[in-house]
Design a protein around this motif. Structure first.
Motif, PDB file in Angstrom:
ATOM      1  N   ALA A 412       0.858  -1.192   0.000  1.00 20.81           N
ATOM      2  CA  ALA A 412       0.000   0.000   0.000  1.00 20.81           C
ATOM      3  C   ALA A 412       0.894   1.242   0.000  1.00 20.81           C
ATOM      4  O   ALA A 412       1.645   1.461   0.949  1.00 20.81           O
ATOM      5  CB  ALA A 412      -0.919  -0.001   1.220  1.00 20.81           C
ATOM      6  N   TYR A 414       0.582   4.880   0.290  1.00 20.52           N
ATOM      7  CA  TYR A 414      -0.417   5.895   0.641  1.00 20.52           C
ATOM      8  C   TYR A 414       0.192   7.120   1.315  1.00 20.52           C
ATOM      9  O   TYR A 414      -0.501   8.095   1.570  1.00 20.52           O
ATOM     10  CB  TYR A 414      -1.496   5.282   1.548  1.00 20.52           C
ATOM     11  CG  TYR A 414      -0.991   4.689   2.842  1.00 20.52           C
ATOM     12  CD1 TYR A 414      -0.992   5.433   4.017  1.00 20.52           C
ATOM     13  CD2 TYR A 414      -0.530   3.386   2.892  1.00 20.52           C
ATOM     14  CE1 TYR A 414      -0.539   4.889   5.209  1.00 20.52           C
ATOM     15  CE2 TYR A 414      -0.076   2.822   4.072  1.00 20.52           C
ATOM     16  CZ  TYR A 414      -0.081   3.581   5.231  1.00 20.52           C
ATOM     17  OH  TYR A 414       0.364   3.039   6.403  1.00 20.52           O
ATOM     18  N   TRP A 415       1.477   7.072   1.623  1.00 18.67           N
ATOM     19  CA  TRP A 415       2.128   8.263   2.161  1.00 18.67           C
ATOM     20  C   TRP A 415       2.493   9.215   1.025  1.00 18.67           C
ATOM     21  O   TRP A 415       3.024   8.768  -0.006  1.00 18.67           O
ATOM     22  CB  TRP A 415       3.411   7.882   2.903  1.00 18.67           C
ATOM     23  CG  TRP A 415       3.207   7.272   4.252  1.00 18.67           C
ATOM     24  CD1 TRP A 415       2.026   7.015   4.865  1.00 18.67           C
ATOM     25  CD2 TRP A 415       4.245   6.834   5.136  1.00 18.67           C
ATOM     26  NE1 TRP A 415       2.252   6.437   6.085  1.00 18.67           N
ATOM     27  CE2 TRP A 415       3.604   6.319   6.285  1.00 18.67           C
ATOM     28  CE3 TRP A 415       5.620   6.828   5.082  1.00 18.67           C
ATOM     29  CZ2 TRP A 415       4.302   5.799   7.364  1.00 18.67           C
ATOM     30  CZ3 TRP A 415       6.330   6.311   6.158  1.00 18.67           C
ATOM     31  CH2 TRP A 415       5.676   5.808   7.282  1.00 18.67           C
ATOM     32  N   HIS A 494       7.778   4.738   2.026  1.00 24.15           N
ATOM     33  CA  HIS A 494       6.932   5.475   1.086  1.00 24.15           C
ATOM     34  C   HIS A 494       6.651   4.662  -0.179  1.00 24.15           C
ATOM     35  O   HIS A 494       5.646   4.902  -0.845  1.00 24.15           O
ATOM     36  CB  HIS A 494       7.623   6.786   0.667  1.00 24.15           C
ATOM     37  CG  HIS A 494       7.550   7.867   1.703  1.00 24.15           C
ATOM     38  ND1 HIS A 494       6.548   8.812   1.716  1.00 24.15           N
ATOM     39  CD2 HIS A 494       8.351   8.154   2.751  1.00 24.15           C
ATOM     40  CE1 HIS A 494       6.752   9.647   2.728  1.00 24.15           C
ATOM     41  NE2 HIS A 494       7.842   9.263   3.375  1.00 24.15           N
ATOM     42  N   GLY A 500      -1.653  -3.020   3.232  1.00 24.10           N
ATOM     43  CA  GLY A 500      -3.011  -2.566   3.520  1.00 24.10           C
ATOM     44  C   GLY A 500      -3.332  -2.655   4.999  1.00 24.10           C
ATOM     45  O   GLY A 500      -4.067  -1.809   5.536  1.00 24.10           O
ATOM     46  N   GLN A 503      -1.906   0.346   6.683  1.00 23.20           N
ATOM     47  CA  GLN A 503      -2.739   1.515   6.388  1.00 23.20           C
ATOM     48  C   GLN A 503      -3.974   1.550   7.277  1.00 23.20           C
ATOM     49  O   GLN A 503      -4.375   2.609   7.779  1.00 23.20           O
ATOM     50  CB  GLN A 503      -3.157   1.492   4.915  1.00 23.20           C
ATOM     51  CG  GLN A 503      -3.915   2.738   4.468  1.00 23.20           C
ATOM     52  CD  GLN A 503      -4.205   2.724   2.978  1.00 23.20           C
ATOM     53  OE1 GLN A 503      -4.033   1.698   2.305  1.00 23.20           O
ATOM     54  NE2 GLN A 503      -4.643   3.845   2.442  1.00 23.20           N
ATOM     55  N   GLN A 504      -4.587   0.394   7.517  1.00 22.47           N
ATOM     56  CA  GLN A 504      -5.769   0.339   8.376  1.00 22.47           C
ATOM     57  C   GLN A 504      -5.427   0.712   9.814  1.00 22.47           C
ATOM     58  O   GLN A 504      -6.176   1.442  10.483  1.00 22.47           O
ATOM     59  CB  GLN A 504      -6.386  -1.049   8.315  1.00 22.47           C
ATOM     60  CG  GLN A 504      -6.988  -1.395   6.961  1.00 22.47           C
ATOM     61  CD  GLN A 504      -7.380  -2.863   6.844  1.00 22.47           C
ATOM     62  OE1 GLN A 504      -7.235  -3.624   7.799  1.00 22.47           O
ATOM     63  NE2 GLN A 504      -7.864  -3.256   5.678  1.00 22.47           N
ATOM     64  N   ALA A 507      -4.820   4.435   9.914  1.00 21.40           N
ATOM     65  CA  ALA A 507      -6.070   5.181   9.746  1.00 21.40           C
ATOM     66  C   ALA A 507      -6.879   5.182  11.044  1.00 21.40           C
ATOM     67  O   ALA A 507      -7.509   6.197  11.404  1.00 21.40           O
ATOM     68  CB  ALA A 507      -6.882   4.586   8.611  1.00 21.40           C
ATOM     69  N   ARG A 516      -5.006  16.037   9.750  1.00 21.83           N
ATOM     70  CA  ARG A 516      -3.851  15.225   9.402  1.00 21.83           C
ATOM     71  C   ARG A 516      -2.639  15.669  10.220  1.00 21.83           C
ATOM     72  O   ARG A 516      -2.515  16.843  10.595  1.00 21.83           O
ATOM     73  CB  ARG A 516      -3.538  15.341   7.904  1.00 21.83           C
ATOM     74  CG  ARG A 516      -4.660  14.811   7.003  1.00 21.83           C
ATOM     75  CD  ARG A 516      -4.221  14.823   5.550  1.00 21.83           C
ATOM     76  NE  ARG A 516      -3.073  13.966   5.341  1.00 21.83           N
ATOM     77  CZ  ARG A 516      -3.133  12.645   5.171  1.00 21.83           C
ATOM     78  NH1 ARG A 516      -4.300  12.031   5.191  1.00 21.83           N
ATOM     79  NH2 ARG A 516      -2.031  11.945   4.966  1.00 21.83           N
TER      80      ARG A 516
END
Length: 544
Positions: A412, A414-415, A494, A500, A503-504, A507, A516
């Protein structure tokens, strides 16, 4: 559901490159089993046979303790095909020397153990590279099936190799077995030379060998799931090694069998393991992993006890079939959980550490049980091993495997990319990354609990330390401070190390904060030289 699972288990064999490589690797596994059986049988009539026979298995397994982690790092950072070809050339050279010594009648126990150790070194380097290479040959959705087929190959070799070796040793001598094993390495090297792989995208952030080893060890150290799998492996393998190491003595001294009879007993274990490969998907769909490991551990313990208490060859052979099934069930369950849990970037290194636990546990266990058998006798040794197997199996009630089936292990990204006013060197460091959070008073306790998962994620994927601080002047402000050995090690977070599941976890913590987080990247202050006559500052500190 079960039909689909059975069909999917063989699906990778439809890919020609994988099919050819799989059958060739199966040949080398058969050769390895033949080699070990022949080596052990050559020593059963030597003085101190109890220890020498156990040392053959130990010599084959000890290299894992030394080389597994370096081999995993190499498999992740160099061209795997070239690495494997070079290793097979080494294996052929050692095997040819062993054949020559056997034919010349100059194969002493120490020489036999030394060559067994060298061949074990080659196998240790081969395993993680091979496992990673074959995953490049098939579509991603078949990777789990590839892992299952590797287990089938291991246990099919265990069923075929021992009886064939027993017949060859009796009819043609050990040198013939050693020669066939050497030819199997040559065949694998030839297949690898002709293998064509998909071109890979260049890695902008290649890892150096020492750094790759540290990153792999750091991942395991901060992953409770991997540590638990390794623990369960050791609890099973160390006492379980007694049956494999002492079975030649059970065959020759208790059951009065020759080399062919010993091969028959090993084949019974192998047949059980192969049947386990066919039954495991169906049984696994009905029983959770913890219950599977418990029942299989108790079954293998029973097999060890029967092998030393019963003097009837037929009964022992029959009982060893479910024992072989149990052996595969435990190891395939643990390995399957591990392979689906490990993210792609560290898979070879994670598997190599598991390999260290598995093979190292067998090596250490073999030596221990060989010494115990020599001092206190064969029967007490196997009785003690059976009792420890049972205790280890029951301990899963108190120390269960973690449920990882629902975790998202896909990469993932996402950064956002860090914005800097200058370009640091990739190996520059150490690097400090700070993240500032604003958290309302009524959410602080939940935020602190959620952040524990964030910290583990940071430490697994690159940070050498990670801590959370509270602002003394503003109690709603929290600052996370993470330290990285180099700028490249942080950039890898990065660009694909996070999953994933990471990431969860992140989050969940961010949802408890207001907005943020503010992120800063702090690098070592160093002068930036300005050409003579130019205007501007002589140095710039860390970016804003």
């Amino acid at each position: 559901m079960s039909t689909a699972a059975v069909e999917s288990a063989w699906a990778p064999l439809r890919v020609r490159a994988f099919r050819v490589l799989w059958f060739t690797q199966l040949g080398t596994m058969v050769g390895t089993w033949m080699q070990n059986v022949a080596a052990q049988w050559l020593l059963v009539n030597q003085r101190g046979a109890e220890t020498l026979v156990a040392l053959v298995q130990a010599a084959a397994m000890v290299p894992v303790l030394i080389l597994a982690m370096p081999a995993g790092a190499l498999a992740d950072i160099v061209d795997r095909r070239r690495l494997l070809v070079g290793v097979q050339a080494f294996q052929v050279a050692v095997g040819a020397a062993l054949v020559g010594l056997a034919i010349a009648g100059r194969l002493s126990p120490s020489t036999l153990l030394t060559t067994t150790f060298l061949l074990g070194c080659g196998i240790t380097v081969t395993i993680p590279g091979y496992q990673a290479l074959v995953q490049d040959l098939v579509p991603r959705h078949l990777i789990r099936s590839v892992a299952g087929l590797n287990g089938v190959a291991i246990n099919l070799a265990r069923a075929i190799g021992p009886p064939v070796a027993g017949v060859l040793v009796a009819q043609a001598g050990a040198a013939a077995v050693f020669a066939l094993n050497t030819l199997s390495y040559a065949a694998l090297g030839a297949v690898l030379l002709g293998l064509r792989r998909r071109p890979e995208a260049p890695n902008r952030l290649p890892e150096r060998f020492a750094g790759a080893m540290r990153a792999g060890a750091r991942y395991v150290r901060h992953s409770p799931t991997v540590r638990r799998i390794v623990l369960r492996c050791l609890l099973f393998v160390v006492p379980g090694a007694a049956l494999w190491a002492l079975l030649p003595l059970v065959a020759s001294r208790l059951l009065h069998l020759d080399a062919s009879g010993y091969g028959l007993l090993l084949a019974a274990l192998g047949v059980g393991a192969i049947s386990g490969a066919a039954l495991l998907p169906r049984v696994g769909a009905r029983l959770p992993p913890n219950r599977l490991v418990l029942l299989a551990g108790l079954t293998f313990a029973g097999g060890a006890l029967v092998s030393v208490l019963v003097r009837n060859v037929a009964i022992v052979a029959v009982v060893l079939v479910p024992a072989g099934l149990a052996w595969l069930t435990v190891l395939a369950t643990l390995n399957g959980i591990l392979q689906t849990f490990l993210p792609a970037w560290v898979r070879a290194r994670g598997l190599s550490i598991y390999q260290m636990a598995f093979a190292g546990g067998q090596a250490i266990g073999s030596v221990i049980w060989g010494v115990v058998a020599q001092i206190w006798g064969l029967t007490p040794a196997l009785l003690a091993a059976g009792a420890l197997l049972a205790v280890g199996a029951v301990s899963i009630i108190a120390v269960p495997l973690r449920d990882t089936g629902e975790l998202n292990r896909d990469p993932a990204v996402y950064w956002p990319q860090p914005h800097l006013e200058f370009d640091p060197e990739l190996e520059e460091g150490p690097v400090v990354v700070t993240r500032s959070f604003m958290v309302a008073a009524d959410r602080v306790e939940r935020f602190l609990e959620a952040w524990k998962g964030v910290r583990q994620s940071r430490l697994r994927t690159g940070a050498t330390s990670c801590a959370l601080y509270r602002d003394g002047a503003d109690t709603s402000r929290f600052v996370e401070l993470s330290l990285y050995p180099t700028w490249a090690e942080h950039l890898r977070q990065h660009e694909g190390r996070l999953t994933g599941a990471d990431q969860q976890v992140e989050a969940a913590a961010h949802e408890l904060a207001d907005g943020r987080p503010d992120v800063e990247h702090l690098l070592p202050a160093r002068p930036i030289w300005i050409p003579t006559g130019s205007q501007g500052p002589a140095a710039r500190s860390s970016p804003k």
